[in-house]
Design a protein around this motif. Structure first.
Motif, PDB file in Angstrom:
ATOM      1  N   SER A  72      46.340  31.975  50.360  1.00 35.02           N
ATOM      2  CA  SER A  72      46.198  33.544  49.886  1.00 35.02           C
ATOM      3  C   SER A  72      45.528  34.147  49.663  1.00 35.02           C
ATOM      4  CB  SER A  72      46.701  33.176  49.040  1.00 35.02           C
ATOM      5  OG  SER A  72      46.182  32.584  47.487  1.00 35.02           O
ATOM      6  N   PHE A  73      44.695  35.495  49.176  1.00 33.30           N
ATOM      7  CA  PHE A  73      43.800  35.570  48.659  1.00 33.30           C
ATOM      8  C   PHE A  73      43.194  34.844  47.534  1.00 33.30           C
ATOM      9  CE2 PHE A  73      41.365  39.399  46.210  1.00 33.30           C
ATOM     10  CZ  PHE A  73      40.451  39.642  47.276  1.00 33.30           C
ATOM     11  N   GLU A  74      43.571  34.484  46.407  1.00 37.34           N
ATOM     12  CA  GLU A  74      43.551  33.484  45.156  1.00 37.34           C
ATOM     13  C   GLU A  74      42.993  33.015  45.964  1.00 37.34           C
ATOM     14  OE1 GLU A  74      47.603  34.512  43.229  1.00 37.34           O
ATOM     15  OE2 GLU A  74      46.520  35.549  42.226  1.00 37.34           O
ATOM     16  N   GLN A  75      43.687  31.854  46.684  1.00 32.68           N
ATOM     17  CA  GLN A  75      42.620  31.303  47.087  1.00 32.68           C
ATOM     18  C   GLN A  75      41.192  30.998  47.417  1.00 32.68           C
ATOM     19  OE1 GLN A  75      46.293  29.827  49.637  1.00 32.68           O
ATOM     20  NE2 GLN A  75      46.079  28.302  48.365  1.00 32.68           N
ATOM     21  N   LEU A  76      41.628  31.869  48.724  1.00 29.21           N
ATOM     22  CA  LEU A  76      39.700  33.090  48.762  1.00 29.21           C
ATOM     23  C   LEU A  76      39.094  32.828  47.742  1.00 29.21           C
ATOM     24  CD1 LEU A  76      41.330  34.825  51.787  1.00 29.21           C
ATOM     25  CD2 LEU A  76      39.755  32.356  52.116  1.00 29.21           C
ATOM     26  N   LEU A  77      39.541  33.493  46.821  1.00 27.73           N
ATOM     27  CA  LEU A  77      38.757  34.319  45.767  1.00 27.73           C
ATOM     28  C   LEU A  77      37.990  32.982  44.835  1.00 27.73           C
ATOM     29  CD1 LEU A  77      40.296  36.814  43.758  1.00 27.73           C
ATOM     30  CD2 LEU A  77      38.688  36.838  44.563  1.00 27.73           C
ATOM     31  N   ALA A  78      39.071  31.631  44.197  1.00 24.33           N
ATOM     32  CA  ALA A  78      38.332  30.368  44.287  1.00 24.33           C
ATOM     33  C   ALA A  78      37.351  29.470  45.077  1.00 24.33           C
ATOM     34  CB  ALA A  78      40.247  29.426  43.687  1.00 24.33           C
ATOM     35  N   ALA A  83      41.238  40.253  41.737  1.00 24.39           N
ATOM     36  CA  ALA A  83      40.258  40.027  42.314  1.00 24.39           C
ATOM     37  C   ALA A  83      38.985  40.090  39.950  1.00 24.39           C
ATOM     38  CB  ALA A  83      38.953  40.470  42.990  1.00 24.39           C
ATOM     39  N   GLU A  84      39.393  41.177  39.750  1.00 26.54           N
ATOM     40  CA  GLU A  84      39.325  41.391  38.381  1.00 26.54           C
ATOM     41  C   GLU A  84      39.725  40.505  37.575  1.00 26.54           C
ATOM     42  OE1 GLU A  84      40.386  45.393  37.647  1.00 26.54           O
ATOM     43  OE2 GLU A  84      38.513  46.661  38.459  1.00 26.54           O
ATOM     44  N   SER A  85      41.153  39.923  37.329  1.00 25.72           N
ATOM     45  CA  SER A  85      41.279  38.816  36.902  1.00 25.72           C
ATOM     46  C   SER A  85      41.311  37.696  37.139  1.00 25.72           C
ATOM     47  CB  SER A  85      43.683  38.641  37.553  1.00 25.72           C
ATOM     48  OG  SER A  85      43.881  38.093  36.360  1.00 25.72           O
ATOM     49  N   ALA A  86      40.591  37.261  37.891  1.00 23.49           N
ATOM     50  CA  ALA A  86      40.034  35.911  38.013  1.00 23.49           C
ATOM     51  C   ALA A  86      38.749  35.571  37.797  1.00 23.49           C
ATOM     52  CB  ALA A  86      40.073  36.140  39.986  1.00 23.49           C
ATOM     53  N   VAL A  89      28.488  38.283  36.534  1.00 23.45           N
ATOM     54  CA  VAL A  89      27.977  40.106  36.641  1.00 23.45           C
ATOM     55  C   VAL A  89      28.416  40.532  38.521  1.00 23.45           C
ATOM     56  CG1 VAL A  89      25.808  39.788  35.783  1.00 23.45           C
ATOM     57  CG2 VAL A  89      25.999  38.773  38.208  1.00 23.45           C
ATOM     58  N   THR A  90      29.818  39.132  37.948  1.00 24.93           N
ATOM     59  CA  THR A  90      29.914  39.853  39.989  1.00 24.93           C
ATOM     60  C   THR A  90      30.556  41.211  40.059  1.00 24.93           C
ATOM     61  OG1 THR A  90      31.106  37.513  40.542  1.00 24.93           O
ATOM     62  CG2 THR A  90      31.946  38.924  41.590  1.00 24.93           C
ATOM     63  N   GLU A  91      30.230  42.424  41.003  1.00 23.25           N
ATOM     64  CA  GLU A  91      30.916  43.424  41.542  1.00 23.25           C
ATOM     65  C   GLU A  91      32.432  43.229  42.246  1.00 23.25           C
ATOM     66  OE1 GLU A  91      28.477  46.249  43.679  1.00 23.25           O
ATOM     67  OE2 GLU A  91      26.519  45.158  42.155  1.00 23.25           O
ATOM     68  N   VAL A  92      32.943  44.128  41.480  1.00 25.20           N
ATOM     69  CA  VAL A  92      34.606  44.068  41.961  1.00 25.20           C
ATOM     70  C   VAL A  92      34.876  45.738  42.231  1.00 25.20           C
ATOM     71  CG1 VAL A  92      37.291  43.740  41.796  1.00 25.20           C
ATOM     72  CG2 VAL A  92      35.361  42.572  40.978  1.00 25.20           C
ATOM     73  N   VAL A  93      34.330  45.614  43.556  1.00 29.50           N
ATOM     74  CA  VAL A  93      34.163  47.364  44.252  1.00 29.50           C
ATOM     75  C   VAL A  93      34.993  47.493  45.489  1.00 29.50           C
ATOM     76  CG1 VAL A  93      32.008  47.632  43.485  1.00 29.50           C
ATOM     77  CG2 VAL A  93      32.164  47.173  45.262  1.00 29.50           C
ATOM     78  N   PRO A  94      35.373  48.685  45.901  1.00 30.66           N
ATOM     79  CA  PRO A  94      35.802  48.932  47.132  1.00 30.66           C
ATOM     80  C   PRO A  94      35.320  48.913  47.961  1.00 30.66           C
ATOM     81  CG  PRO A  94      36.201  51.253  45.823  1.00 30.66           C
ATOM     82  CD  PRO A  94      34.990  50.373  45.532  1.00 30.66           C
ATOM     83  N   VAL A  95      36.559  48.485  49.141  1.00 31.55           N
ATOM     84  CA  VAL A  95      35.461  48.424  50.177  1.00 31.55           C
ATOM     85  C   VAL A  95      35.131  49.558  51.504  1.00 31.55           C
ATOM     86  CG1 VAL A  95      37.873  48.007  52.309  1.00 31.55           C
ATOM     87  CG2 VAL A  95      36.167  47.400  52.535  1.00 31.55           C
ATOM     88  N   CYS A  96      34.433  49.503  51.802  1.00 27.49           N
ATOM     89  CA  CYS A  96      33.639  50.608  52.685  1.00 27.49           C
ATOM     90  C   CYS A  96      32.842  50.061  54.244  1.00 27.49           C
ATOM     91  CB  CYS A  96      32.353  51.477  52.194  1.00 27.49           C
ATOM     92  SG  CYS A  96      31.087  50.342  51.720  1.00 27.49           S
TER      93      CYS A  96
END
Length: 160
Positions: free
Chosen positions: A65-71, A108-111, A127-134
């Motif tokens: 899952s994306f959540e596992q990748l975030l971890a 990502a914001e929740s994590a 300080v991690t940014e959570v921003v839209p993909v470009c």
């Protein structure tokens, strides 16, 4: 297949730790978030192009899952150092999650919030940014699978 894009310092190490995960089909080192089209490493490494060194991860959400990748992302870099990972300094080494959809943004914001609440980093701010993909610009071929090609260990420290 789904995509995720992370910046956590030198992309060689970021690529290495994501390649170890079952369900990750492909990784690509590249550049994202800057102001120059088709940047080259020589431009990005100066920190003036605005790009982050990132890894684009193609994964099977049925297996990971994306959540596992975030971890994995959180465990393999220091999210409290602004524009720095270890001895690598500059905005190109910033901690960033480029989200591909609303669900990734929320996760990502929740994590990030949960990590801040956990006290794991003491009073230091995340300080991690959570921003839209470009636009993703693939790095030069010699950067792809760099550690594996050169039989080097990961250059990242595990914080898990």
């Amino acid at each position: 297949m789904a995509r995720a894009t992370f910046g956590a310092g030198c992309f060689w190490g970021v690529e290495y730790f994501f390649k170890q995960i079952d369900g990750v089909n492909q990784t690509r080192c590249g550049y994202m978030g800057g102001k120059i089209e088709n940047p080259e490493y020589q431009q990005v490494k100066t920190g003036t192009s605005g790009h982050a060194e990132v890894v684009e991860v193609e994964f099977d959400p049925q297996l990971v899952s994306f959540e596992q990748l975030l971890a994995i992302f959180w465990a393999n870099h220091n999210p409290t150092t602004l524009n720095q990972q270890g001895g690598d300094m500059g905005s190109q080494y910033r901690s960033v999650v480029f989200f591909h959809d609303k669900q990734q943004k929320q996760q990502a914001e929740s994590a990030k919030f949960q990590l801040m609440k956990s006290g794991r980093w003491g009073s230091r701010q995340i300080v991690t940014e959570v921003v839209p993909v470009c636009h993703f610009y693939p790095a030069e071929d010699y950067h792809q699978n760099y550690l594996e090609k050169n039989e080097l260990p990961s250059c990242h420290i595990y914080y898990g």
